[in-house]
Design a protein around this motif. Structure first.
Motif, mmCIF file in Angstrom:
data_model
loop_
_atom_site.group_PDB
_atom_site.id
_atom_site.type_symbol
_atom_site.label_atom_id
_atom_site.label_comp_id
_atom_site.label_asym_id
_atom_site.label_seq_id
_atom_site.Cartn_x
_atom_site.Cartn_y
_atom_site.Cartn_z
ATOM 1 N N UNK A 120 0.827 -1.207 0.000
ATOM 2 C CA UNK A 120 0.000 0.000 0.000
ATOM 3 C C UNK A 120 0.861 1.257 0.000
ATOM 4 N N UNK A 121 1.975 1.221 0.715
ATOM 5 C CA UNK A 121 2.883 2.370 0.729
ATOM 6 C C UNK A 121 3.510 2.567 -0.649
ATOM 7 N N UNK A 122 3.914 1.478 -1.299
ATOM 8 C CA UNK A 122 4.444 1.596 -2.652
ATOM 9 C C UNK A 122 3.436 2.213 -3.605
ATOM 10 N N UNK A 123 2.188 1.774 -3.507
ATOM 11 C CA UNK A 123 1.137 2.346 -4.352
ATOM 12 C C UNK A 123 0.939 3.833 -4.054
ATOM 13 N N UNK A 124 0.939 4.178 -2.773
ATOM 14 C CA UNK A 124 0.731 5.576 -2.394
ATOM 15 C C UNK A 124 1.869 6.462 -2.894
ATOM 16 N N UNK A 125 3.099 5.958 -2.833
ATOM 17 C CA UNK A 125 4.234 6.736 -3.327
ATOM 18 C C UNK A 125 4.120 6.960 -4.829
ATOM 19 N N UNK A 126 3.781 5.918 -5.567
ATOM 20 C CA UNK A 126 3.630 6.062 -7.016
ATOM 21 C C UNK A 126 2.511 7.044 -7.351
ATOM 22 N N UNK A 127 1.396 6.963 -6.627
ATOM 23 C CA UNK A 127 0.288 7.880 -6.889
ATOM 24 C C UNK A 127 0.678 9.311 -6.555
ATOM 25 N N UNK A 128 1.463 9.484 -5.497
ATOM 26 C CA UNK A 128 1.974 10.817 -5.165
ATOM 27 C C UNK A 128 2.777 11.385 -6.335
ATOM 28 N N UNK A 129 3.651 10.562 -6.921
ATOM 29 C CA UNK A 129 4.442 11.027 -8.063
ATOM 30 C C UNK A 129 3.537 11.457 -9.217
ATOM 31 N N UNK A 130 2.488 10.696 -9.469
ATOM 32 C CA UNK A 130 1.572 11.041 -10.554
ATOM 33 C C UNK A 130 0.773 12.297 -10.220
ATOM 34 N N UNK A 131 0.294 12.399 -8.981
ATOM 35 C CA UNK A 131 -0.530 13.544 -8.591
ATOM 36 C C UNK A 131 0.264 14.842 -8.563
ATOM 37 N N UNK A 132 1.548 14.754 -8.272
ATOM 38 C CA UNK A 132 2.378 15.965 -8.195
ATOM 39 C C UNK A 132 2.913 16.397 -9.550
ATOM 40 N N UNK A 133 2.658 15.613 -10.590
ATOM 41 C CA UNK A 133 3.280 15.890 -11.890
ATOM 42 C C UNK A 133 2.888 17.248 -12.453
ATOM 43 N N UNK A 134 1.683 17.730 -12.139
ATOM 44 C CA UNK A 134 1.252 19.022 -12.675
ATOM 45 C C UNK A 134 1.328 20.137 -11.632
ATOM 46 N N UNK A 135 2.042 19.901 -10.535
ATOM 47 C CA UNK A 135 2.258 20.967 -9.561
ATOM 48 C C UNK A 135 3.228 21.977 -10.150
ATOM 49 N N UNK A 136 2.882 23.260 -10.057
ATOM 50 C CA UNK A 136 3.673 24.292 -10.729
ATOM 51 C C UNK A 136 4.981 24.607 -10.008
#
Length: 323
Positions: A120-136
């Motif tokens: 679950x932590x691995x999944x959360x880390x990967x999702x964090x990377x995807x969610x932050x991709x459009x952070x300015x």
């Protein structure tokens, strides 16, 4: 988290008057961690985390850190929001230091995770990377290989050896090759860079909180995965927990597939992750004030992990089960 700057109850109560969060009921300092001063604050409305930013967290980086929290929270990531004051400011100042109020998230940190929790932590880390991709926001990594070298040089061989004779020897043997071979050009974006078990909150098998983003920066996704692997995959005696390491990698790979180039770099990146924490822990061990409410962390824990990754990294990061 830790407490270096000691605030009175009156000071905390006066600070809270600038927010729509109710009246102060209690405030308790948090001893864990090494970077900033933190309290759990209970008000008549809710519970919050109060953070005073100490020397290692640069003031000019706070709009990035706190903006990232708000961005990820809005995306649905399990990340706490910044509580803005009545003027809309994300942070204020107390005793000449910046201070912020952060949403308190439910959950507990794990001292002995199981494989499902690691996945679950691995999944959360990967999702964090995807969610932050459009952070300015953008922020350079201020704890990269050049900074490890500077920190360890500042510590000096004699003080490193005073912590443990094997520490100075390991730095002498491993630092230069890691820096010389450090990879370039791998997929990059915003990374957490410090996702230890005490920076993850869980309820059962679910990740309910990713916290303490004050080392977040632009960096290689695979390096962030290596940091998390090094932080989660060893028991209290320094023994590698193969099921945990494999589950964490599998969880990450299921959400954001790891390229062959990234996989090939992971053994070196894991050695670098170990060296990063050797450097900061040794520096903190030597320079932490004696009256600080903080638990110093032994850099030798990561010397042992460095030796493990040097000997076994190629086998650990095969990703055979995730292909």
């Amino acid at each position: 988290m830790a407490v270096y700057t000691h605030l009175t109850t009156e000071e905390i109560g006066q600070l809270l008057q600038h927010y729509d969060v109710g009246e102060l009921r209690s405030a308790k300092g948090i001893a864990e961690g090494v970077s900033n001063s933190n309290w759990i604050v209970e008000t008549t409305a809710a519970r919050f985390i109060l953070t005073i930013y100490e020397e290692r967290t640069e003031r000019e980086g706070l709009p990035f850190f706190l903006g990232l929290l708000d961005h990820l929270s809005a995306k649905g990531s399990p990340v706490p929001r910044t509580i803005h004051d009545r003027d809309g400011a994300a942070f204020r100042e107390v005793r000449g230091k910046p201070v912020a109020l952060i949403e308190y998230l439910p959950g507990v940190s794990l001292s002995h995770p199981d494989a499902a929790q690691a996945e679950a932590v691995g999944r959360a880390l990967a999702q964090l990377h995807l969610d932050a991709a459009d952070f300015a926001g953008r922020r350079a990594n201020t704890l990269g290989p050049a900074q490890w070298q500077d920190m360890l040089h500042d510590c000096g061989d004699a003080q490193l050896a005073a912590i443990d004779a094997a520490l100075a020897e390991a730095v002498e043997r491993h630092l230069a090759p890691i820096v010389r071979e450090w990879p370039q050009g791998l997929p990059s974006g915003i990374i957490h860079a410090d996702l230890f078990p005490d920076n993850v909150l869980t309820l059962g098998q679910d990740v309910t909180g990713l916290i303490d983003f004050y080392f977040a920066c632009d960096g290689m996704y695979a390096y962030d995965l290596a940091v998390t692997h090094a932080a989660w995959s060893f028991d209290a005696h320094g023994e590698y927990r193969a099921q945990i390491g494999a589950a964490l990698l599998a969880g990450y790979h299921a959400v954001r597939p790891v390229s062959e180039e990234e996989r090939a770099a992971l053994p070196l990146l894991a050695r670098g992750a170990a060296m990063r924490f050797i450097a900061t822990r040794a520096h903190d061990w030597i320079h932490t004030p004696p009256d600080a409410l903080v638990v110093r962390k032994d850099p030798m824990d990561f010397v042992r992990r460095l030796e493990f990754y040097t000997a076994c990294g190629e086998d650990v990061f095969t990703l055979r089960d995730q292909a």
